[in-house]
Write an enzyme that holds these catalytic residues in place. Structure first.
Site, PDB file in Angstrom:
ATOM      1  N   LYS A 182     -27.297  -3.768  38.372  1.00  0.00           N
ATOM      2  CA  LYS A 182     -26.593  -2.590  37.856  1.00  0.00           C
ATOM      3  C   LYS A 182     -26.211  -2.744  36.380  1.00  0.00           C
ATOM      4  CE  LYS A 182     -22.290  -1.500  39.534  1.00  0.00           C
ATOM      5  NZ  LYS A 182     -21.288  -1.116  38.522  1.00  0.00           N
ATOM      6  N   SER A 183     -25.712  -3.907  36.003  1.00  0.00           N
ATOM      7  CA  SER A 183     -25.279  -4.097  34.606  1.00  0.00           C
ATOM      8  C   SER A 183     -26.456  -3.919  33.654  1.00  0.00           C
ATOM      9  CB  SER A 183     -24.722  -5.515  34.413  1.00  0.00           C
ATOM     10  OG  SER A 183     -23.433  -5.587  34.932  1.00  0.00           O
TER      11      SER A 183
ATOM     12  N   GLY B  26     -16.926   2.503  35.008  1.00  0.00           N
ATOM     13  CA  GLY B  26     -16.278   1.914  33.835  1.00  0.00           C
ATOM     14  C   GLY B  26     -17.307   1.430  32.834  1.00  0.00           C
TER      15      GLY B  26
ATOM     16  N   ARG C 284     -27.350  -0.768  30.745  1.00  0.00           N
ATOM     17  CA  ARG C 284     -27.648  -1.071  29.338  1.00  0.00           C
ATOM     18  C   ARG C 284     -28.990  -0.477  28.922  1.00  0.00           C
ATOM     19  NH1 ARG C 284     -23.905  -4.289  31.177  1.00  0.00           N
ATOM     20  NH2 ARG C 284     -22.583  -5.583  29.837  1.00  0.00           N
TER      21      ARG C 284
ATOM     22  N   ARG D  14     -16.871  -2.450  46.376  1.00  0.00           N
ATOM     23  CA  ARG D  14     -16.918  -3.907  46.614  1.00  0.00           C
ATOM     24  C   ARG D  14     -15.988  -4.297  47.760  1.00  0.00           C
ATOM     25  NH1 ARG D  14     -20.917  -5.233  43.578  1.00  0.00           N
ATOM     26  NH2 ARG D  14     -21.031  -4.451  41.455  1.00  0.00           N
TER      27      ARG D  14
ATOM     28  N   ASP E 187     -16.787  -9.780  39.817  1.00  0.00           N
ATOM     29  CA  ASP E 187     -17.083  -8.761  40.831  1.00  0.00           C
ATOM     30  C   ASP E 187     -17.238  -9.355  42.235  1.00  0.00           C
ATOM     31  OD1 ASP E 187     -16.997  -6.854  38.868  1.00  0.00           O
ATOM     32  OD2 ASP E 187     -19.163  -6.777  38.569  1.00  0.00           O
TER      33      ASP E 187
ATOM     34  N   ARG F 156      -7.731  -4.630  42.911  1.00  0.00           N
ATOM     35  CA  ARG F 156      -8.462  -5.482  43.863  1.00  0.00           C
ATOM     36  C   ARG F 156      -7.662  -6.695  44.322  1.00  0.00           C
ATOM     37  NH1 ARG F 156     -14.603  -5.151  41.545  1.00  0.00           N
ATOM     38  NH2 ARG F 156     -15.015  -3.043  42.338  1.00  0.00           N
TER      39      ARG F 156
ATOM     40  N   ARG G 233      -8.067   3.866  34.724  1.00  0.00           N
ATOM     41  CA  ARG G 233      -8.394   2.529  34.208  1.00  0.00           C
ATOM     42  C   ARG G 233      -8.170   2.448  32.695  1.00  0.00           C
ATOM     43  NH1 ARG G 233     -13.916   0.732  36.893  1.00  0.00           N
ATOM     44  NH2 ARG G 233     -13.307  -1.233  35.921  1.00  0.00           N
TER      45      ARG G 233
HETATM   46  C1  S3P Z   1     -19.634  -5.233  33.672  1.00  0.00           C
HETATM   47  C2  S3P Z   1     -18.601  -6.050  33.297  1.00  0.00           C
HETATM   48  C3  S3P Z   1     -17.460  -6.357  34.175  1.00  0.00           C
HETATM   49  C4  S3P Z   1     -17.789  -6.042  35.629  1.00  0.00           C
HETATM   50  C5  S3P Z   1     -18.420  -4.692  35.789  1.00  0.00           C
HETATM   51  C6  S3P Z   1     -19.724  -4.629  35.006  1.00  0.00           C
HETATM   52  C7  S3P Z   1     -20.729  -4.989  32.708  1.00  0.00           C
HETATM   53  O1  S3P Z   1     -16.356  -5.562  33.814  1.00  0.00           O
HETATM   54  O2  S3P Z   1     -16.605  -6.126  36.405  1.00  0.00           O
HETATM   55  O3  S3P Z   1     -18.693  -4.450  37.153  1.00  0.00           O
HETATM   56  O4  S3P Z   1     -21.792  -4.494  33.115  1.00  0.00           O
HETATM   57  O5  S3P Z   1     -20.534  -5.296  31.517  1.00  0.00           O
HETATM   58  P1  S3P Z   1     -15.354  -6.008  32.646  1.00  0.00           P
HETATM   59  O6  S3P Z   1     -16.118  -5.939  31.387  1.00  0.00           O
HETATM   60  O7  S3P Z   1     -14.238  -5.007  32.690  1.00  0.00           O
HETATM   61  O8  S3P Z   1     -14.908  -7.387  32.984  1.00  0.00           O
END
Ligand code: S3P
Length: 423
Positions: free
Chosen positions: A15-16, A89, A20, A384, A311, A342, A117
């Protein structure tokens, strides 16, 4: 299935990395072909946003996870554009940095959970250090941005350790003349750095990040190809289940970036046998892992490990509930500002299921080995937590009714299919 059978699993793309790549299409006026793009709600949120801003999104008829993005050549927007970041987020925070490369007025909104948030962590560096005209609403969404395609280079210390904030600054630095440097106490996930570095290498660009040279150089029929490795965070639920139950699994083509594999190191420390074989390391390390259960024992997780497993703390809590002895997680107050709080949501629900656990301001403690009992748990619509509670139920062989179980769609819509294929 008997315990000696090895079940082989491949996971939808990480997902990350998907966020991007999708968001970067706003800065690349070329075709980006992506294989194994996850169809999770969060990634669709990013896709819908780039579409709204003019990126063409073409899904292959043969395989829905193959998507071509035709990047933007228009970078100027006359009217204010409202962009809905849903529950994501990562979308909201990364987008703040990306949008600073465009010209226009943007309003970022989100759902109820995202609207609670904290956003100042990304707004402050972009406004105060990089000169972007950006403001939040009392520290939250809506965020308003008036971008003119230019920012200032800066030296930034990433106080919260958030990879999302680091990435926003990195993306914003592409609109600056001069060199931006970022430092952090513990390296948080480094997918943005790797991706930008890879793009510069493949474009034969080097030296400082410079948007004008990096992104305007593309010729129109130029294309980039990416295959997203399997999501290491989605695999975590099954890896923990295997560590607890002794059912052997093999996970193929998984993202094995060390800034994400902290939970594998913790599980090994707890006694799980986990073999890791890196097969490819050109852009991100990718490989297979084989997991055999062990007799799990308690462990402590401290601040310096948190970014590499942030996570996975809810599912590690499940592993701790089955481990011998007292486990303690500290330095993890970031957990309080995720999709739910969490710490308190996790601990209150684990207690209901009979787990001996307590909440601390910066983490939690779990004494493993208590009998898990049937109960009705609330996931607070946090994907999660929903997945962690489902694994708890399977491993304990009890009936746990989970409210908000469908929230898994946020990151892993196929979760229950994977679960039933294993049990
Ligand atoms: C993420 C960074 C993390 C993670 C989120 C995905 C990312 O958050 O918890 O699920 O893709 O950069 P934080 O940057 O708030 O730690």
């Amino acid at each position: 299935m008997n315990n000696n059978d090895v079940k082989s699993l491949s996971f939808p793309g990480d997902k990350s990395i998907a966020h991007r790549l999708v968001l970067l299409s706003l800065l690349l006026n070329k075709k980006i072909q992506i294989e194994n793009l996850p169809d999770s709600k969060d990634v669709c949120t990013s896709l819908n946003i780039v579409k709204k801003l003019g990126v063409e999104v073409v899904r292959s008829d043969k395989d829905k996870s193959e998507v071509t993005l035709i990047g933007l050549n228009k970078r100027v927007f006359e009217d204010e554009v409202t962009l809905d970041c849903g529950n994501s987020g990562t979308t909201a925070r990364l987008l703040c940095g990306i949008l600073s490369n465009l010209k226009g007025r943007f309003k970022l909104i989100g759902d109820e959970s995202l609207s609670k948030r904290p956003m100042e962590r990304v707004v402050r560096p972009l406004a105060d250090l990089m000169g972007l005209n950006i403001r939040s609403t009392d520290g939250h969404l809506p965020i308003y941005i008036e971008a003119n395609g230019k920012t200032k280079a800066t030296d930034f210390f990433n106080q919260t350790g958030s990879a999302q904030v680091k990435s926003a600054v990195l993306f914003a630095s592409l609109a600056a003349e001069g060199k931006t440097t970022i430092s952090e106490k513990v390296l948080s996930r480094d997918h943005t750095e790797r991706l930008l570095y890879y793009l510069m290498k493949t474009q034969q660009q080097c030296g400082q990040l410079a948007c004008s040279t990096l992104f305007s150089s593309a010729v129109s029929d130029d294309r980039l190809n990416f295959s997203i490795p399997g999501d290491i965070s989605s695999a975590a639920y099954f890896i923990v289940a295997s560590a607890i139950s002794g059912k052997r699994i093999e996970c193929k083509n998984l993202l094995l970036n060390p800034t994400r594999t902290g939970y594998l190191r913790v599980l090994r420390r707890m006694g799980a046998e986990i073999e890791e074989v890196i097969k490819n390391d050109c852009w991100e390390p990718v490989g297979d892992i084989i997991v055999k259960g062990g007799n799990l024992k308690a462990t402590d997780i401290k601040a310096d490990e948190i970014p590499s497993l942030i996570d996975e703390l809810p599912i590690l809590a499940v592993a701790m509930a089955f481990a011998k002895g007292k486990s303690r997680v500290s330095g993890a107050s970031e957990l309080r500002v995720k999709e739910s709080d969490r710490i308190s949501c996790l601990i209150s629900q684990l207690k209901k299921a009979g787990v001996d656990c307590s909440e601390y301001e910066d983490g939690f403690e779990i004494i493993g080995g208590n009998k898990i009992v049937s109960a009705e748990l609330d996931s607070f619509n946090d994907h999660r937590l929903a997945m962690s509670f489902a694994i708890l139920a399977k491993c304990a062989k009890v009936d746990l009714k989970v409210k908000g179980r469908e929230s898994v769609d946020i990151s892993f819509p196929q979760f229950y299919d994977y679960l039933s294929s294993l049990w």
